[in-house]
Enzyme design. Structure first.
Site, short mmCIF file in Angstrom:
data_model
loop_
_atom_site.label_atom_id
_atom_site.label_comp_id
_atom_site.label_asym_id
_atom_site.label_seq_id
_atom_site.Cartn_x
_atom_site.Cartn_y
_atom_site.Cartn_z
N ARG A 78 0.85 -1.19 0.00
CA ARG A 78 0.00 0.00 0.00
C ARG A 78 0.89 1.24 0.00
O ARG A 78 1.69 1.42 0.90
CB ARG A 78 -0.93 0.00 1.21
CG ARG A 78 -1.77 1.26 1.29
CD ARG A 78 -2.55 1.37 2.59
NE ARG A 78 -3.28 2.65 2.61
CZ ARG A 78 -3.23 3.51 3.64
NH1 ARG A 78 -2.52 3.22 4.72
NH2 ARG A 78 -3.87 4.66 3.57
N HIS A 122 -2.97 11.07 0.52
CA HIS A 122 -2.45 10.81 1.86
C HIS A 122 -1.84 12.10 2.37
O HIS A 122 -0.63 12.22 2.58
CB HIS A 122 -1.42 9.67 1.83
CG HIS A 122 -1.16 9.05 3.18
ND1 HIS A 122 -1.27 7.70 3.44
CD2 HIS A 122 -0.79 9.62 4.36
CE1 HIS A 122 -0.96 7.46 4.71
NE2 HIS A 122 -0.67 8.61 5.29
N GLU A 167 -7.56 8.80 6.00
CA GLU A 167 -7.84 9.41 7.30
C GLU A 167 -8.29 10.88 7.22
O GLU A 167 -7.60 11.80 7.69
CB GLU A 167 -6.61 9.30 8.20
CG GLU A 167 -6.21 7.88 8.45
CD GLU A 167 -5.12 7.76 9.50
OE1 GLU A 167 -4.44 8.76 9.81
OE2 GLU A 167 -4.94 6.66 10.02
N ASN A 292 -7.27 1.95 9.87
CA ASN A 292 -5.94 2.15 10.48
C ASN A 292 -6.13 2.10 12.00
O ASN A 292 -6.88 2.92 12.54
CB ASN A 292 -5.36 3.50 10.07
CG ASN A 292 -5.04 3.57 8.59
OD1 ASN A 292 -5.08 2.55 7.91
ND2 ASN A 292 -4.71 4.75 8.10
N TYR A 294 -4.16 1.83 15.79
CA TYR A 294 -2.91 1.91 16.55
C TYR A 294 -3.11 1.69 18.04
O TYR A 294 -2.28 1.10 18.71
CB TYR A 294 -2.22 3.27 16.32
CG TYR A 294 -1.64 3.36 14.93
CD1 TYR A 294 -2.41 3.77 13.84
CD2 TYR A 294 -0.32 2.98 14.69
CE1 TYR A 294 -1.88 3.84 12.56
CE2 TYR A 294 0.22 3.04 13.41
CZ TYR A 294 -0.57 3.46 12.36
OH TYR A 294 -0.05 3.52 11.09
N GLU A 352 -3.36 0.04 8.12
CA GLU A 352 -2.21 0.44 8.93
C GLU A 352 -2.35 -0.13 10.34
O GLU A 352 -3.42 -0.06 10.92
CB GLU A 352 -2.08 1.97 9.05
CG GLU A 352 -1.64 2.67 7.80
CD GLU A 352 -1.56 4.18 7.99
OE1 GLU A 352 -1.29 4.63 9.12
OE2 GLU A 352 -1.81 4.91 7.01
#
Ligand code: GI1
Length: 448
Positions: A78, A122, A167, A292, A294, A352
């Site tokens: 990606r 992005h 995002e 994504n 985290y 991600e």
């Protein structure tokens, strides 16, 4: 009997990067500047005044980096496309040399049996469009549709999975509300407008794709599950606001054609009313979503916090990463099951997931030991498997990131890569986590 972590047939294993963070050469071969080129060259905006002029020199070294991907057994990669490399003024004139770079990148990936997954935006908006108001100008949706069409016509078929935006929440919250990211605005009246035009741009891109594309298109969102710090009504309401603001503000419009009701509570008079036609444009069907993940957020009511009136509560019993994020793998399972239940089990890719832990600036005798990242990957991949066991429709996983790279306004201070980059010599060294991840890919999860 311990559980088997073998992943379903067809589950895709990859790694992710983004243009401004790794490519370098931001103005080479006719490319136009992006807002990140400007932001990174504005004193005081970037830690250590770092910038993306060289980064990982991927623009010149992409063949070597693809060879590393191949050596790790990656099945997909990606990456993002720099809009202003292809359209230096953001619209109109196409820079063929910019397009040629991405064609070479894609063709080399395919020659190595690595499926390209392209993110069209992005964060690196063309500076020329920012001069015209950028995400605050309603025309930006058409500009993005035009750019999307250029890319689809040139590369669709070789690229079979496209993401429109990466995002939109970070772009809005960081770039227009709090000002920590480009273009560095701090204005609660601008944030909802930018946010809405980002979603309209997504809609225009999907519309363009449906007219000429033959494969899949989706959107990538960051999701951070919110857990109330206590059973108090205040903390529960704060949790609900935080979830609406970060996790539902984009997926609800895309899937339901309407914003969360909490948005007006959060923004008050700064929250506009938008026409239904906009919401119809935004909520056209898509083929997948990228998530994504985290960390999580334990949320309490905080009257002093603007504009959410919600603040995180640190969890000292858990490990924290170099970016101050709690390591909480259960949050990934909770996120994926939440998406399944709320949005009807759409196809999801974890686009991600990763962590910044301290890694040395130089490898030691060809090795970089990163046990914390190995542990992070093990825990989070098991969490993905648990979500699949719970019936979630997960198509693949992309570790963030392939390479150590420019962590936006934090510069090169945070290393997320499974491959170490010595920024003085541009030497790449697969970390222990890369070898670990390669073993997981080779065994399709059995070695988890
Ligand atoms: C708020 O965390 C977000 O989900 C998030 C984390 N990250 C991101 N989004 C971006 O997509 C990457 O460009 C960052 O390099 C990466 C690491 O910070």
């Amino acid at each position: 009997m311990s559980k088997s972590y073998v992943f379903p047939e067809g589950f895709v294993w990859g790694a992710a990067t983004a243009a401004y963070q790794i490519e370098g050469s931001p103005l080479a071969d006719g490319a136009g500047p992006s807002i990140w080129q400007r932001f990174a060259h504005t004193p005081g905006r970037m830690l250590n005044d770092d910038n993306g002029d060289i980064a990982c020199d991927h623009y010149n070294r992409f063949r070597d980096d693809i060879a590393i991907m191949k050596s790790l057994g990656l099945q997909s990669y990606r990456f993002s496309i720099s809009w202003s490399r292809v359209l230096p003024e953001g619209k109109g004139r196409v820079n063929q040399k910019g397009l040629d770079f991405y064609e070479r990148l894609v063709d080399t990936l395919l020659e190595n049996d690595i499926a390209p997954v392209a993110t069209l935006f992005h964060w690196d908006l063309p500076a020329a469009l920012d001069d015209r108001g950028g995400w605050l100008n309603p025309d930006v949706a058409d500009w993005f549709g035009e750019y999307s069409e250029v890319m689809f016509k040139r590369l669709d078929g070789r690229i079979k999975r496209w993401a429109t935006l990466n995002e939109p929440w970070v772009v809005t919250d960081g770039g227009y509300l709090h000002g920590a990211l480009a273009p560095g605005h701090r204005n609660r009246f601008e944030a909802p407008i930018a946010s809405h035009h980002l979603l309209r741009a997504h809609g225009k891109s999907v519309q363009a794709y449906r007219a000429i594309g033959q494969h899949d298109i989706g959107i990538v969102v960051n999701i951070e599950p919110k857990y109330a710090a206590s059973d108090s009504a205040e903390d529960q309401a704060a949790r609900d606001r935080a979830e609406a603001y970060m996790n539902r503000q984009y997926l609800d419009p895309v899937f339901f054609g309407k914003y969360p009701e909490q948005m007006r509570d959060i923004f008050g008079e700064a929250w506009p009313e938008w026409p239904q036609a906009d919401m119809d444009l935004i909520s056209q069907p898509i083929d997948f979503i990228g998530v994504n993940y985290y960390t999580r957020n334990v949320t309490r009511h905080d009257e002093s916090s603007w504009p959410l009136k919600a603040s995180p509560v640190r969890q000292p019993q858990h490990t924290y990463t170099e970016t101050g994020w709690e390591v909480y793998p259960q949050g990934l399972t909770d996120t994926l099951t939440w998406v399944k239940q709320r949005y009807g089990n759409p196809q999801v890719f974890i686009t991600e997931n990763g962590a910044a832990f301290f890694d040395p600036p130089k490898a030691e005798r060809g090795r970089v030991r990163d046990p914390l990242r190995v542990s992070y990957l093990r825990q989070h991949l098991r969490a993905v498997h648990d979500a699949i066991d719970a019936g979630c429709n997960i198509g693949g996983y992309f570790v963030w990131s392939l390479l150590d790279n420019l962590e936006w306004s934090l510069g090169y201070s945070k290393r997320f890569g499974i491959v170490h980059v010595d920024y003085q010599t541009q030497t790449r060294t697969p970390k222990d986590s890369a070898r670990y991840y390669a073993g997981i890919v080779a065994s399709h999860g059995a070695r988890l």
